[in-house]
Structure formats: structure tokens, C-alpha cells
Design a protein around this motif. Structure first.
Motif, PDB file in Angstrom:
ATOM      1  N   PRO B 106       0.851  -1.188   0.000  1.00 60.95           N
ATOM      2  CA  PRO B 106       0.000   0.000   0.000  1.00 60.95           C
ATOM      3  C   PRO B 106       0.894   1.248   0.000  1.00 60.95           C
ATOM      4  N   ASN B 108       2.390   4.967   1.137  1.00 58.27           N
ATOM      5  CA  ASN B 108       2.725   5.600   2.409  1.00 58.27           C
ATOM      6  C   ASN B 108       3.531   4.744   3.378  1.00 58.27           C
ATOM      7  N   TYR B 109       3.982   3.615   2.913  1.00 58.22           N
ATOM      8  CA  TYR B 109       4.909   2.844   3.736  1.00 58.22           C
ATOM      9  C   TYR B 109       6.291   2.974   3.108  1.00 58.22           C
ATOM     10  N   LYS B 110       7.298   3.121   3.939  1.00 55.74           N
ATOM     11  CA  LYS B 110       8.658   3.075   3.419  1.00 55.74           C
ATOM     12  C   LYS B 110       9.314   1.777   3.884  1.00 55.74           C
ATOM     13  N   VAL B 111       9.482   0.850   2.945  1.00 58.55           N
ATOM     14  CA  VAL B 111      10.053  -0.452   3.280  1.00 58.55           C
ATOM     15  C   VAL B 111      11.576  -0.379   3.194  1.00 58.55           C
TER      16      VAL B 111
END
Lengths: 130, 130
Positions: B106, B108-111
Motif C-alpha cells: 500500500p 505511504n509505507y517506506k520499506v
DNA sequence: ATTTTATCGCAACATTGTTGCAAATGATAA
DNA sequence: TTATCATTTGCAACAATGTTGCGATAAAAT
């Protein structure tokens, strides 16, 4: 045949899960319960809940173990094949229900369970400019 | 600027990794070293090796933490995006260097890191009719 | 050889998880 | 409702794992 009972402690633990958006460690559950029951009892309740597929166990890269309630126990074959996200800033672990990894295994392995945990910054912490 | 030193203890730990096909826990390393150095020293060496990207850390569903040497440190961007296999029978953890999961995140996540561990039966234990 | 500072060993402590057993309690049937 | 009985609980004790502070040691550079 071993049956499982609904005790006040078990109900209290389930309520804690219900209230929480994120996965919880044994210690976090203990704090929220404040002395409803013994520390050991919480371990045993969690074991039973995992066994009954009501809760699933997630292990983080830092070695901490967390638990979260399953919200798809209506499925016939119940495999926890969804991903989890572990925020390195706020240390919260959330279920990414819709993220399911695809992969190709070599032969001769029998896969029974998968644990897919991504870490980095969650939306909250990303917006806070950290 | 903090420099890192090559001590005898560190060299000994690296030799243990060299000899092992599988990932090792702190305890397993300690046994193989028999008293080359203190228990605490092993913890600190492992921390440094992980920090220097020489070794990577794997956390298992049962809560145990294991370490394995990276054999792809020549890559410019060094991300441990390969999978690991944890055998529920012999409890060995091996790197599946060629298994790389694909997935859609999704927004807005910074992996920054991923941990993909599959469990079940490894080829050895599968053949033993267990 | 001297200096600098990363690393080590030791001791003490903190956290997390486990086990055995007698007492308490939930579920079931009488 | 009461009696029954297996499951669950609390307590205490233990085991395993990880952390911290500090003086001593040793690696690397001058």
C-alpha cells in the motif's frame, strides 16, 4: 478430547486484542490487563489461542514476539499468509491483510507456514518527517 | 569515525560461520567456539557483524534469533531480500538465496528491510518419512 | 615504541519464557 | 441446583537469553 474453556482471563485477553489496532507482545498485554491474572497465565492463554487459530504469532527482526487476532477465521483452510509491517520508529506491528507475497520454491520442501514481515517506516512516522 | 578491528574472537566467529551450512544461534556459536571468548563478547561481535552487513539476522517464529553469513556482499545496494527456510523437525534454518518474494505494498509505507521465512519440512526431513 | 581507542572479560542485572503442583473454576450431567 | 471432573490458574522456582558498566587488554596507526 480436550475442550477449551472460556475463562475470565481469556476473555480479558481477547478484549485487549479487540481494542488494539496493532499486534501486541506478552509484556504489552500484561500491562493492559493490570493484574487480572498472573504472568504465566497470559503465556498459557496465548499458547491456547494460537493453537485454536484465534490469534497468530508474529516474530520481529529484533527477536520480539507479538500476537494479533485473526480476522479471517471464517476461511476453511486457515493459513496466515498475509504480511506484517514493523515500524522501526514507533515499533508497532500491523497486519497488512491484503499483501500476499508470491514466490517460487525449490522442489523437495514442504511449506506449512510463512512469515513475511516488512520493516521500515509506517505512514504515521513517515508523515512526521523522521 | 569509528573503525572496526579484526580481533581473534571475531575471526573465530567468522570461521564458525564459514564451516556452517545453516544459520546459527548465539548459543550454537558459543558451543562451537568453546571458550575462545566470553558469552557477552559473542553478542557484541554479532552486533558489529550485522551492522557491517557481513552477517544477517533471522528471527524465527518460535522466537529464536539466528545469524548467517551474507554471501552476496558484492552487491552495491545490499538488501537481504531472500527467503529463509525453517525446518520444524530438525530446526535448521537455511538461506533460500534464489527465492525472492514479489508483493505489492500500500502507499505511504517506506520499506527498508524484509524478513521472509517459510517453515515446514526441509528436504532431509521430508525424505526421512517423518 | 608509543599512543589511541576499539574490544574484551567479568560481574551483576533485566527480561522473557518454562515447569510442577496444589487450589480454583468453568462446563456438563445428574 | 448440586455434584463431578477435567481444564485452568497462581505461586514459586527455575532456565535461557540478552544488556550494561567499567577497568583491563590488545589492535592499528603514528
Amino acid at each position: 478430547m480436550k475442550t477449551t474453556r472460556n475463562t475470565t482471563a481469556k476473555t480479558a485477553v481477547l478484549e485487549v486484542f479487540e481494542k488494539s489496532r496493532t499486534a501486541l507482545s506478552h509484556t504489552e498485554i500484561q500491562k493492559q490487563l493490570n493484574d487480572v491474572c498472573d504472568r504465566v497465565t497470559i503465556y498459557r492463554i496465548l499458547d491456547r489461542l494460537v493453537n485454536d487459530d484465534i490469534v497468530h504469532k508474529i516474530s520481529n527482526l529484533d527477536g520480539t514476539v507479538k500476537y494479533a487476532k485473526c480476522n479471517h477465521s471464517n476461511q476453511r483452510v486457515h493459513i496466515h499468509n498475509h504480511a506484517h509491517f514493523s515500524c522501526e520508529n514507533c515499533h508497532e506491528i500491523t497486519c497488512l491483510e491484503n499483501v500476499k507475497p508470491s514466490y517460487i520454491m525449490p522442489h523437495n520442501y514442504k511449506v506449512k507456514e510463512i512469515n513475511f514481515t516488512l520493516s521500515g517506516l509506517c505512514p504515521n512516522c513517515l508523515n512526521s518527517n523522521i
